[in-house]
Motif scaffolding. Structure first.
Motif, PDB file in Angstrom:
ATOM      1  N   GLU A 184      36.521  44.308  41.898  1.00  0.00           N
ATOM      2  CA  GLU A 184      35.828  45.139  41.082  1.00  0.00           C
ATOM      3  C   GLU A 184      35.900  44.978  39.614  1.00  0.00           C
ATOM      4  N   LEU A 185      37.060  44.411  39.062  1.00  0.00           N
ATOM      5  CA  LEU A 185      37.297  43.965  37.605  1.00  0.00           C
ATOM      6  C   LEU A 185      36.288  42.973  37.146  1.00  0.00           C
ATOM      7  N   LYS A 186      35.977  41.849  38.339  1.00  0.00           N
ATOM      8  CA  LYS A 186      35.243  41.179  37.678  1.00  0.00           C
ATOM      9  C   LYS A 186      33.665  41.398  37.544  1.00  0.00           C
ATOM     10  N   ALA A 187      33.440  42.492  38.619  1.00  0.00           N
ATOM     11  CA  ALA A 187      32.003  43.373  38.633  1.00  0.00           C
ATOM     12  C   ALA A 187      31.813  44.007  37.478  1.00  0.00           C
ATOM     13  N   SER A 194      34.326  38.905  28.344  1.00  0.00           N
ATOM     14  CA  SER A 194      34.271  40.187  28.910  1.00  0.00           C
ATOM     15  C   SER A 194      35.348  40.605  29.843  1.00  0.00           C
ATOM     16  N   LEU A 195      35.989  39.599  30.575  1.00  0.00           N
ATOM     17  CA  LEU A 195      37.111  39.718  31.160  1.00  0.00           C
ATOM     18  C   LEU A 195      38.450  40.052  30.166  1.00  0.00           C
ATOM     19  N   GLU A 196      38.513  39.339  29.151  1.00  0.00           N
ATOM     20  CA  GLU A 196      39.643  39.602  28.296  1.00  0.00           C
ATOM     21  C   GLU A 196      39.351  41.325  27.731  1.00  0.00           C
ATOM     22  N   LEU A 197      38.157  41.386  27.198  1.00  0.00           N
ATOM     23  CA  LEU A 197      37.978  42.953  26.697  1.00  0.00           C
ATOM     24  C   LEU A 197      38.239  43.891  27.712  1.00  0.00           C
ATOM     25  N   LEU A 198      37.805  43.671  29.222  1.00  0.00           N
ATOM     26  CA  LEU A 198      38.130  44.677  30.157  1.00  0.00           C
ATOM     27  C   LEU A 198      39.627  44.542  30.325  1.00  0.00           C
ATOM     28  N   SER A 199      40.009  43.585  30.401  1.00  0.00           N
ATOM     29  CA  SER A 199      41.680  43.632  30.486  1.00  0.00           C
ATOM     30  C   SER A 199      42.275  44.493  29.542  1.00  0.00           C
ATOM     31  N   ALA A 200      41.862  44.354  28.206  1.00  0.00           N
ATOM     32  CA  ALA A 200      42.350  45.155  27.164  1.00  0.00           C
ATOM     33  C   ALA A 200      42.185  46.690  27.481  1.00  0.00           C
ATOM     34  N   GLN A 201      41.087  47.046  27.995  1.00  0.00           N
ATOM     35  CA  GLN A 201      40.844  48.333  28.362  1.00  0.00           C
ATOM     36  C   GLN A 201      41.872  49.274  29.223  1.00  0.00           C
ATOM     37  N   TYR A 202      42.359  48.224  29.913  1.00  0.00           N
ATOM     38  CA  TYR A 202      43.344  48.787  31.120  1.00  0.00           C
ATOM     39  C   TYR A 202      44.585  48.488  30.689  1.00  0.00           C
ATOM     40  N   GLY A 203      44.999  48.052  29.327  1.00  0.00           N
ATOM     41  CA  GLY A 203      46.108  48.191  28.722  1.00  0.00           C
ATOM     42  C   GLY A 203      46.822  46.737  28.778  1.00  0.00           C
ATOM     43  N   PHE A 204      46.293  45.596  29.214  1.00  0.00           N
ATOM     44  CA  PHE A 204      47.011  44.158  29.474  1.00  0.00           C
ATOM     45  C   PHE A 204      46.833  43.541  28.372  1.00  0.00           C
ATOM     46  N   ARG A 205      47.452  42.582  28.199  1.00  0.00           N
ATOM     47  CA  ARG A 205      47.445  41.611  27.115  1.00  0.00           C
ATOM     48  C   ARG A 205      46.391  40.486  27.144  1.00  0.00           C
ATOM     49  N   ALA A 227      46.787  39.360  37.807  1.00  0.00           N
ATOM     50  CA  ALA A 227      47.896  39.333  38.801  1.00  0.00           C
ATOM     51  C   ALA A 227      48.521  40.485  39.189  1.00  0.00           C
ATOM     52  N   ALA A 228      48.092  41.774  38.099  1.00  0.00           N
ATOM     53  CA  ALA A 228      48.597  43.147  38.477  1.00  0.00           C
ATOM     54  C   ALA A 228      47.364  43.738  39.548  1.00  0.00           C
ATOM     55  N   ALA A 229      46.237  43.425  39.517  1.00  0.00           N
ATOM     56  CA  ALA A 229      45.126  43.976  40.331  1.00  0.00           C
ATOM     57  C   ALA A 229      45.410  42.923  41.822  1.00  0.00           C
ATOM     58  N   SER A 230      45.862  41.641  41.575  1.00  0.00           N
ATOM     59  CA  SER A 230      45.978  41.150  43.015  1.00  0.00           C
ATOM     60  C   SER A 230      47.351  41.909  43.674  1.00  0.00           C
ATOM     61  N   SER A 231      48.159  42.561  43.151  1.00  0.00           N
ATOM     62  CA  SER A 231      49.503  42.997  43.859  1.00  0.00           C
ATOM     63  C   SER A 231      48.902  44.289  44.455  1.00  0.00           C
ATOM     64  N   ILE A 232      47.934  44.719  44.166  1.00  0.00           N
ATOM     65  CA  ILE A 232      47.558  46.176  44.712  1.00  0.00           C
ATOM     66  C   ILE A 232      47.143  45.766  46.359  1.00  0.00           C
ATOM     67  N   PRO A 233      47.748  46.495  46.974  1.00  0.00           N
ATOM     68  CA  PRO A 233      47.376  45.911  48.742  1.00  0.00           C
ATOM     69  C   PRO A 233      46.083  46.743  49.101  1.00  0.00           C
ATOM     70  N   ALA A 234      45.368  46.223  49.963  1.00  0.00           N
ATOM     71  CA  ALA A 234      43.807  46.416  50.131  1.00  0.00           C
ATOM     72  C   ALA A 234      44.184  47.296  51.567  1.00  0.00           C
ATOM     73  N   ILE A 286      31.369  47.092  53.754  1.00  0.00           N
ATOM     74  CA  ILE A 286      32.111  47.495  52.726  1.00  0.00           C
ATOM     75  C   ILE A 286      33.062  46.268  52.132  1.00  0.00           C
ATOM     76  N   ARG A 287      33.602  46.535  51.036  1.00  0.00           N
ATOM     77  CA  ARG A 287      34.615  45.446  50.421  1.00  0.00           C
ATOM     78  C   ARG A 287      36.034  45.927  51.159  1.00  0.00           C
ATOM     79  N   GLU A 288      37.220  45.013  50.902  1.00  0.00           N
ATOM     80  CA  GLU A 288      38.279  45.344  51.385  1.00  0.00           C
ATOM     81  C   GLU A 288      38.989  46.786  50.969  1.00  0.00           C
ATOM     82  N   ASP A 289      38.466  47.179  49.711  1.00  0.00           N
ATOM     83  CA  ASP A 289      38.888  48.448  49.078  1.00  0.00           C
ATOM     84  C   ASP A 289      38.248  49.733  49.686  1.00  0.00           C
TER      85      ASP A 289
END
Length: 143
Positions: A8-11, A32-43, A50-57, A120-123
């Motif tokens: 979803e982040l990539k989308a 665009s990935l870097e800008l989106l990451s900043a929107q979510y508060g990541f450097r 890495a944070a999004a990958s740790s979210i269990p589906a 559906i996606r895994e989410d």
């Protein structure tokens, strides 16, 4: 703000890039990935990924109780069919609703569905969307 999964982040990054391109601003996909990451508060993107990958589906299975929205109408039901579709991570799911869902928003017409099949996606969000951009099916495991 809830952090979605990596897909979803990539989308979202693709949509951001397209929106900016429509207004005449060019942006690379990595920018665009870097800008989106900043929107979510990541450097940076790597940290956000890495944070999004740790979210269990959710672990959907035949017989699982689920709830959510189908065509923006609330439902509760049971998964009666499930199959993975290749390497995409997509899942074909069939849900039997506890109560039929009226999927039409007009007062003078009704169309009730008791069972739906969706990809559906895994989410738990369907790949297909309505004309306003909402997923046809938003599903999660029932509490």
């Amino acid at each position: 703000m809830t952090l979605p999964g990596v897909a979803e982040l990539k989308a979202q990054a693709r949509r951001l890039r397209a929106a900016l391109a429509a207004s005449g601003q060019t942006l690379s996909h990595s920018q665009s990935l870097e800008l989106l990451s900043a929107q979510y508060g990541f450097r940076d993107w790597n940290t956000a990924c890495a944070a999004a990958s740790s979210i269990p589906a959710p672990s959907f299975a035949v017989g699982s109780r689920v709830c959510g929205h189908y065509m923006q109408k609330t439902f509760a039901g049971e998964i009666i069919g499930l199959s993975k579709l290749g390497r995409s991570g997509h899942i074909r799911v069939t849900v039997q609703f506890d109560q039929p869902v009226d999927v039409v928003s007009f007062d003078s017409f009704s169309a009730h569905r008791s069972r739906v099949t969706s990809v559906i996606r895994e989410d738990g969000l369907s790949v297909s969307k309505t004309s306003n951009g909402e997923p046809h099916l938003k599903m999660k495991l029932a509490d």
